[in-house]
Design a protein around this motif. Structure first.
Motif, mmCIF file in Angstrom:
data_model
loop_
_atom_site.group_PDB
_atom_site.id
_atom_site.type_symbol
_atom_site.label_atom_id
_atom_site.label_comp_id
_atom_site.label_asym_id
_atom_site.label_seq_id
_atom_site.Cartn_x
_atom_site.Cartn_y
_atom_site.Cartn_z
ATOM 1 N N ARG A 81 2.107 13.804 -7.815
ATOM 2 C CA ARG A 81 3.077 12.737 -8.011
ATOM 3 C C ARG A 81 3.607 12.241 -6.668
ATOM 4 O O ARG A 81 3.843 11.047 -6.487
ATOM 5 C CB ARG A 81 4.235 13.196 -8.891
ATOM 6 N N GLY A 82 3.776 13.149 -5.733
ATOM 7 C CA GLY A 82 4.235 12.748 -4.412
ATOM 8 C C GLY A 82 3.274 11.779 -3.742
ATOM 9 O O GLY A 82 3.693 10.807 -3.101
ATOM 10 N N ARG A 83 1.964 12.037 -3.901
ATOM 11 C CA ARG A 83 0.991 11.127 -3.297
ATOM 12 C C ARG A 83 1.023 9.766 -3.991
ATOM 13 O O ARG A 83 0.823 8.719 -3.357
ATOM 14 C CB ARG A 83 -0.405 11.742 -3.355
ATOM 15 N N ARG A 84 1.276 9.766 -5.295
ATOM 16 C CA ARG A 84 1.417 8.493 -6.008
ATOM 17 C C ARG A 84 2.607 7.697 -5.466
ATOM 18 O O ARG A 84 2.529 6.483 -5.277
ATOM 19 C CB ARG A 84 1.622 8.744 -7.503
ATOM 20 N N GLN A 85 3.697 8.388 -5.250
ATOM 21 C CA GLN A 85 4.891 7.703 -4.774
ATOM 22 C C GLN A 85 4.686 7.134 -3.380
ATOM 23 O O GLN A 85 5.174 6.049 -3.053
ATOM 24 C CB GLN A 85 6.082 8.667 -4.830
ATOM 25 N N GLN A 86 3.949 7.862 -2.554
ATOM 26 C CA GLN A 86 3.651 7.347 -1.217
ATOM 27 C C GLN A 86 2.770 6.103 -1.295
ATOM 28 O O GLN A 86 2.996 5.116 -0.586
ATOM 29 C CB GLN A 86 2.959 8.430 -0.389
ATOM 30 N N ALA A 87 1.778 6.132 -2.187
ATOM 31 C CA ALA A 87 0.911 4.963 -2.350
ATOM 32 C C ALA A 87 1.705 3.767 -2.850
ATOM 33 O O ALA A 87 1.495 2.625 -2.415
ATOM 34 C CB ALA A 87 -0.221 5.291 -3.327
ATOM 35 N N PHE A 88 2.655 4.030 -3.741
ATOM 36 C CA PHE A 88 3.480 2.942 -4.263
ATOM 37 C C PHE A 88 4.350 2.320 -3.176
ATOM 38 O O PHE A 88 4.431 1.099 -3.045
ATOM 39 C CB PHE A 88 4.361 3.447 -5.407
ATOM 40 N N ILE A 89 5.013 3.161 -2.372
ATOM 41 C CA ILE A 89 5.927 2.605 -1.386
ATOM 42 C C ILE A 89 5.173 1.816 -0.321
ATOM 43 O O ILE A 89 5.643 0.801 0.185
ATOM 44 C CB ILE A 89 6.818 3.694 -0.761
ATOM 45 N N LYS A 90 3.961 2.248 0.012
ATOM 46 C CA LYS A 90 3.144 1.466 0.954
ATOM 47 C C LYS A 90 2.811 0.107 0.350
ATOM 48 O O LYS A 90 2.878 -0.929 1.029
ATOM 49 C CB LYS A 90 1.867 2.218 1.300
ATOM 50 N N ALA A 91 2.446 0.124 -0.921
ATOM 51 C CA ALA A 91 2.114 -1.136 -1.588
ATOM 52 C C ALA A 91 3.322 -2.066 -1.615
ATOM 53 O O ALA A 91 3.194 -3.287 -1.402
ATOM 54 C CB ALA A 91 1.628 -0.857 -3.006
#
Length: 342
Positions: A229-239
Motif C-alpha cells: 500500500r505504501g508503494r501505491r501511495q507513493q505512485a499516487f502522489i507522484k502522479a
C-alpha cells in the motif's frame, strides 16, 4: 522535469525487508507542494495566498522543547538546534466518516538539508514496534492514538535523536479532493486489485478522486499488505505532482484555485508553520528536480508478533542508529548512497 517524473514512476523497485526502499509514501511535503503552486501562479499569488491562509489551521502539534533525546540503547544525545537542516513530520489519517478514534496511517519525516539541494522523505511503517515515552513498547502509530502529534514527535525524537522542527497533518479525503480538483490523475499500479466498483489493472490507470482514494487505501488483497500500500501511495502522489505541475493546472486560474483550496482545506500545522514559512521554504527548493527528491523506508529487519498477538515490523537497531546519525549531522545524501543496493 515532467519527463523525469514520468520515467521515474515506471520503475518498480523492491528491496529485502530491513533495507531502506525507494518509493514510499503518501505525502511529498504537502506544505511545500502548495507553496510551490502559489509561487508559480504569478500575479494570482495574493489571492491564492489568502485562500491558503484562511484554510490552514494551526494547532499545538509539538511537545515542549527538549534539550536531549534518549535512544533505544539508553544513551542520551543532544538534539541539534541549527545548521543541520530542517525536519518536517507529515501525519496522514485514514479515519472514515463516523469513526471516533483517530489513527495515524501515514508517518513521513521529511528532511530538508541546510543547502536545500535535496529532500529526503522517510516513511515509518505504522506497525513499527518502538518505545513510546511514558508507555510500554507498541506500534508507532499507537503513539498518535495515545497522545496525538506531540507524543508521536517525542517518540520519533527518541528513536532517532533528532529535533523535529515542524508538523503537518491531513487526511485521505484531502487527496480525494485534490485529485478531483485537477481533473483526475494517471497512476501506475504494480499489482491489480478489485475495488468493487472498479478494477485496478497492473500498469497505468486513470483515477478520479473516489477511485484514487480506494487505490491508496487498499492493502488486504496486496502481496505485501501495508508495504505494498505504501508503494501505491507513493505512485499516487507522484502522479498528483505531475498533474499539478502541468500548464492545464498552473495556467488555469479556476483549476488552480480549486486545487489550492482542496490542498489546504484539511491541513493542520504547528503554531510555528504558517503560509509565509511554507512559501519561503518552497522558494529555496525551487531548483529541485525529481532525482533530488528521495523516498526511503525507515530500516526494519522483518515481521514479527507483539506480546499481545498483533503483527509488527521489527526495528533494525543498527540501521536506525545510522539513520539518526545521518539526520543529526545533515548527511542524509551519504546515508542514502550507502544504503541503496544496485
Amino acid at each position: 522535469m515532467l519527463d523525469d517524473f514520468a520515467a521515474e514512476e515506471t520503475r518498480v523497485e523492491r528491496r529485502a525487508p530491513g533495507k531502506p526502499r525507494w518509493g514510499r509514501r503518501f505525502v511529498i511535503v504537502i506544505a511545500s507542494m502548495v507553496a510551490l503552486t502559489l509561487v508559480a501562479a504569478g500575479g494570482f499569488v495574493v489571492f491564492l495566498n489568502q485562500t491558503a491562509k484562511n484554510n490552514i489551521t494551526q494547532d499545538d502539534l509539538l511537545p515542549n522543547p527538549a534539550p536531549s533525546a534518549t535512544l533505544g540503547d539508553g544513551s542520551v544525545v543532544k538534539i541539534p538546534q541549527s545548521d543541520v537542516g530542517q525536519n518536517y513530520l507529515i501525519i496522514g489519517s485514514d479515519a472514515r466518516p463516523g469513526e471516533g478514534a483517530s489513527r495515524s496511517d501515514v508517518i513521513v519525516l521529511a528532511h530538508v538539508p541546510e543547502d536545500k539541494k535535496a529532500v529526503q522523505l522517510i516513511h515509518f511503517p505504522r506497525d513499527l514496534y518502538v518505545a513510546i515515552p511514558g508507555r510500554k513498547k507498541d506500534k508507532i502509530n499507537a503513539a498518535y492514538a495515545y497522545g496525538g502529534a506531540p507524543l508521536l514527535v517525542s517518540t520519533l525524537q527518541n528513536l532517532l535523536g533528532v529535533k523535529i522542527d515542524h508538523v503537518a497533518k491531513t487526511d485521505f479525503e484531502g487527496f480525494k479532493n485534490m485529485t478531483d480538483a485537477v481533473g483526475g490523475v494517471r497512476v501506475y499500479a504494480e499489482e491489480a486489485s478489485d475495488e468493487g466498483t472498479f478494477q485496478v489493472t497492473e500498469g497505468w490507470n486513470n483515477f478520479n478522486g473516489e477511485q484514487a482514494l480506494a487505490f491508496v487505501r487498499e492493502r488486504k488483497s496486496l502481496s505485501e499488505g501495508d508495504i505494498s500500500r505504501g508503494r501505491r501511495q507513493q505512485a499516487f502522489i507522484k502522479a498528483l505532482m505531475i498533474k499539478t505541475l502541468t500548464p492545464s493546472v498552473i495556467a488555469n486560474p479556476i483549476t488552480l484555485t480549486r486545487f489550492v483550496g482542496a490542498a489546504t482545506d484539511n491541513l493542520v500545522v504547528d503554531q510555528g508553520l504558517d503560509v509565509g514559512k511554507m512559501r519561503s521554504e518552497a522558494i529555496a527548493l525551487r531548483s529541485l528536480r525529481s532525482g533530488d527528491i528521495v523516498f526511503i523506508t525507515a530500516p526494519f529487519t522483518g515481521f514479527g508478533t507483539a506480546p499481545d498477538g498483533g503483527s509488527i515490523e521489527i526495528v533494525d537497531e543498527p540501521g536506525m542508529t545510522a539513520l539518526g546519525e545521518a539526520l543529526r549531522t545533515d548527511k542524509m545524501d551519504t546515508y542514502v548512497d550507502a544504503s541503496v543496493t544496485p
